[in-house]
Design a protein around this motif. Structure first.
Motif, short mmCIF file in Angstrom:
data_model
loop_
_atom_site.label_atom_id
_atom_site.label_comp_id
_atom_site.label_asym_id
_atom_site.label_seq_id
_atom_site.Cartn_x
_atom_site.Cartn_y
_atom_site.Cartn_z
N UNK A 143 0.81 -1.22 0.00
CA UNK A 143 0.00 0.00 0.00
C UNK A 143 0.85 1.27 0.00
N UNK A 144 2.14 1.10 -0.24
CA UNK A 144 3.02 2.27 -0.30
C UNK A 144 3.28 2.71 -1.74
N UNK A 145 4.38 3.44 -1.91
CA UNK A 145 4.71 3.98 -3.23
C UNK A 145 5.93 3.33 -3.86
N UNK A 146 6.58 2.41 -3.15
CA UNK A 146 7.76 1.73 -3.65
C UNK A 146 7.59 0.22 -3.53
N UNK A 147 8.26 -0.56 -4.39
CA UNK A 147 8.21 -2.02 -4.24
C UNK A 147 8.75 -2.46 -2.88
N UNK A 148 8.22 -3.56 -2.38
CA UNK A 148 8.63 -4.06 -1.07
C UNK A 148 8.92 -5.56 -1.19
N UNK A 149 9.82 -6.01 -0.32
CA UNK A 149 10.16 -7.43 -0.32
C UNK A 149 9.09 -8.21 0.44
N UNK A 150 8.67 -9.32 -0.14
CA UNK A 150 7.68 -10.16 0.50
C UNK A 150 8.30 -10.99 1.62
N UNK A 151 7.52 -11.35 2.63
CA UNK A 151 8.00 -12.31 3.61
C UNK A 151 8.37 -13.63 2.92
N UNK A 152 9.27 -14.38 3.54
CA UNK A 152 9.75 -15.62 2.95
C UNK A 152 8.61 -16.62 2.79
N UNK A 153 8.67 -17.39 1.71
CA UNK A 153 7.68 -18.43 1.47
C UNK A 153 7.40 -18.57 -0.01
N UNK A 154 6.49 -19.45 -0.34
CA UNK A 154 6.10 -19.70 -1.72
C UNK A 154 4.92 -18.82 -2.09
N UNK A 155 5.08 -18.03 -3.15
CA UNK A 155 4.00 -17.16 -3.60
C UNK A 155 2.99 -18.00 -4.37
N UNK A 156 1.78 -18.07 -3.86
CA UNK A 156 0.72 -18.86 -4.49
C UNK A 156 -0.09 -18.07 -5.50
N UNK A 157 -0.25 -16.78 -5.26
CA UNK A 157 -1.08 -15.96 -6.15
C UNK A 157 -0.72 -14.50 -5.94
N UNK A 158 -0.85 -13.72 -7.01
CA UNK A 158 -0.69 -12.27 -6.93
C UNK A 158 -1.78 -11.61 -7.76
N UNK A 159 -2.08 -10.36 -7.43
CA UNK A 159 -3.09 -9.63 -8.19
C UNK A 159 -2.56 -9.16 -9.53
N UNK A 160 -1.24 -8.96 -9.63
CA UNK A 160 -0.55 -8.59 -10.87
C UNK A 160 0.81 -9.28 -10.85
N UNK A 161 1.43 -9.49 -12.00
CA UNK A 161 2.75 -10.14 -12.01
C UNK A 161 3.74 -9.41 -11.12
N UNK A 162 4.60 -10.17 -10.45
CA UNK A 162 5.61 -9.58 -9.58
C UNK A 162 6.68 -8.87 -10.40
N UNK A 163 7.31 -7.87 -9.79
CA UNK A 163 8.46 -7.23 -10.40
C UNK A 163 9.62 -8.22 -10.49
N UNK A 164 10.57 -7.89 -11.33
CA UNK A 164 11.78 -8.70 -11.42
C UNK A 164 12.44 -8.80 -10.04
N UNK A 165 12.80 -10.00 -9.68
CA UNK A 165 13.40 -10.22 -8.38
C UNK A 165 12.39 -10.61 -7.33
N UNK A 166 11.11 -10.64 -7.70
CA UNK A 166 10.08 -11.11 -6.78
C UNK A 166 9.58 -10.08 -5.80
N UNK A 167 9.94 -8.82 -5.99
CA UNK A 167 9.43 -7.79 -5.10
C UNK A 167 7.98 -7.49 -5.46
N UNK A 168 7.21 -7.10 -4.43
CA UNK A 168 5.80 -6.76 -4.62
C UNK A 168 5.70 -5.26 -4.90
N UNK A 169 5.22 -4.93 -6.10
CA UNK A 169 5.13 -3.53 -6.46
C UNK A 169 3.92 -2.86 -5.81
#
Length: 545
Positions: free
Chosen positions: A508-534
């Protein structure tokens, strides 16, 4: 990920079916028009049941289709055990119920126990019976006050205000010098409030519940569930300027302790049926108060109103989520989550509008479907529909005429096809009248049939998320005992940790953030390169047990 829409499991691995249910709210007059008169109906809904089943949801909540003068689009009921000819016949409803059950969908109906229509036979009889009659004791008929010597009860009995604007009282017979009674209506004058302190009202509504439960209806959504009882003596509010804001600011008209015995009685009745019937309350109170309506012997669920009204603010989401979880731990029932309904500005618009609002609405609905407890989707939410600025001359909401507020923008008829023919497929019969609320230019760009062919659409996202939610339940990743531990991490990353194995994250911020460790099952939009959540994206993360 797809879902075949066929018959489903009878319920979760443990507990009741509604513990993990996703319910799709249908506003019948705006869903699908089967006879071409411009108003949605039961025939239109029946023709589109396969679409609802294809979403993978567990059931449908239908807003009122019972006989009504339609002063408040059906929430002014004149016959609780019938079908308004505007929507069809009882035979059509019976067929719809059977068709839904055959397809694995349960049906919930609205019941409106706080008030009825002024056209209801019992209210009409009360007006005709004149002051002092026992027939008037079914409602709140009270002699008015006098503004001065010689006046004839020309002042309302108290200073209560209507939710729809203006005073909450109207004269029973305004042209009479001998009938000095006024009647209470917390909504429009066409919606007199029942007097629940009269036991006959409770007996009457038990008959209403039995009628629908005997037909096989799976549950009820209870309108204005907290407002049935008013304070003894109907005293003035502390200030004449106090208004009934969602029935919360004036405690004299809602959340009276007596109301809980009504739902204990209804719960006992619901559990006499096999399978048990579901009771869901519209309880627009603070979470700690609303949760009291879902104690073990009362309703099964109450909508999380503090959640449905949120903007795009991680601290507010975390605070409300934590408050709802504290209420769950105290009283036992998990929240029933929703982001939209027929009374609320649509999420796309509420979260910023345009592309920004659309991205956030995608993230929000994915987050919603990952939270513990039941989830409710409002028709068109799965299409990413925005709020419509309905032209002034076309507005039909009684709140607009009395209070300058309109809910019409969330009630515009759905677009089924991109083509403008037959109102974008809303009507299936020719010739077709214009829809009861006008569809705006470009409405066809949201069409269901178009989105069904687009793997990146909002519809595809919702369908996949609902299907994955079911799989995680069947695999035991989701359970009825899951809680919700909420926090905001650096970068305005909202996290709801549903269990040690699963969490929902929303950027909910203005910059990409690193996700907590684990397996990503679903996202609302494709993740940025490197797996950060935009920004304005959400993810479901499966963690190591």
């Amino acid at each position: 990920m797809t879902h075949d829409g066929g018959a489903r499991l009878p319920g979760p691995v443990t507990g009741q079916w509604w513990d993990s249910a996703v319910i799709y709210q249908v506003y019948p007059r705006s869903f699908a028009d089967g006879n071409g008169d411009g108003v949605g109906d039961l025939a239109g809904l029946a023709a589109r049941l396969s679409y609802i089943a294809s979403l993978g949801v567990d059931g449908i909540w239908m807003t009122p289709f019972q006989p009504s003068p339609q002063v408040d689009q059906g929430y002014d009921v004149s016959d609780y055990c019938g079908v308004d000819p505007l929507f069809g016949t009882m035979d059509e409803f019976d067929a719809l119920l059977g068709q839904a059950h055959a397809g694995g969908l349960r049906i919930l109906l609205d019941v409106v126990p706080n008030h009825c229509s002024s056209a209801h036979p019992l209210f009409q009889a009360a007006v005709a019976a004149r002051p002092g009659s026992p027939k008037r004791e079914l409602f709140h008929f009270v002699e008015g006050r006098r503004s001065g010597p010689g006046s004839v009860s020309d002042v309302p009995p108290n200073n209560w205000q209507s939710v729809f604007g203006g005073r909450a009282w109207s004269r029973a017979n305004p042209d009479s010098d001998t009938d000095t009674d006024w009647y209470l209506h917390l909504f429009s004058p066409g919606q007199p409030d029942w007097n629940w302190r009269n036991p006959a009202v409770g007996d009457y509504f038990e008959g209403v519940l039995r009628f629908w439960f005997d037909k096989g209806v799976d549950g009820l959504r209870i309108d204005v569930a907290h407002a049935l009882f008013k304070a003894d003596g109907l005293p003035d509010a502390p200030s004449a300027t106090d208004v009934v804001d969602g029935l919360r600011s004036n405690p004299l008209v809602s959340d009276q302790e007596d109301v809980h015995e009504v739902y204990r009685r209804w719960r006992r009745l619901a559990e006499k049926y096999q399978p048990h019937r579901l009771l869901v309350g519209e309880v627009n109170l603070e979470p700690s108060r609303a949760a009291r309506y879902t104690r073990a012997d009362e309703m099964h669920q109450a909508f999380a109103f503090a959640f449905v009204k949120l903007g795009w603010d991680p601290e507010a989401w975390a605070a409300v989520g934590s408050e709802l979880e504290a209420a769950r731990q105290l009283h036992g029932a998990a929240p029933s989550w929703a982001l939209e309904n027929h009374d609320i500005v649509r999420a796309v618009t509420r979260f910023g509008g345009g592309n920004l609002g659309a991205r956030r609405a995608r993230a929000a609905v994915l987050a919603l479907l990952g939270l513990p407890g039941a989830a409710y989707l409002y028709q068109g939410q799965e299409l990413g529909l925005p709020e419509v600025d309905v032209p002034l001359a076309a507005r039909a909401d009684p709140m607009w005429a009395r209070g300058g507020i309109t809910r019409d923008g969330a009630r515009v008829p759905l677009p089924w096809t991109e083509s403008p023919l037959l109102s974008h497929g809303f009507s299936s019969a020719q010739p077709a009248a214009a829809p009861w609320l006008p569809q705006p230019p470009g409405w066809g760009s949201y069409a269901a049939e178009t989105q069904q062919q687009d793997p990146g659409s909002m519809l595809a996202l919702v369908t996949a998320a609902v299907g994955l939610r079911r799989q995680l339940w069947e695999q035991g990743v989701f359970t009825a005992d899951d809680d919700g531990s909420w926090r905001v991490e650096p970068g305005n990353l909202l996290v709801c940790e549903r269990s040690p194995r699963f969490l929902v994250a929303v950027a909910m911020g203005t910059e990409p953030v690193r996700l907590p460790a684990g397996t990503v099952l679903a996202t609302a939009a494709p993740l940025d390169t490197g797996g950060w959540l935009q920004p304005d994206n959400a993810a479901w993360v499966l963690r190591e047990p």
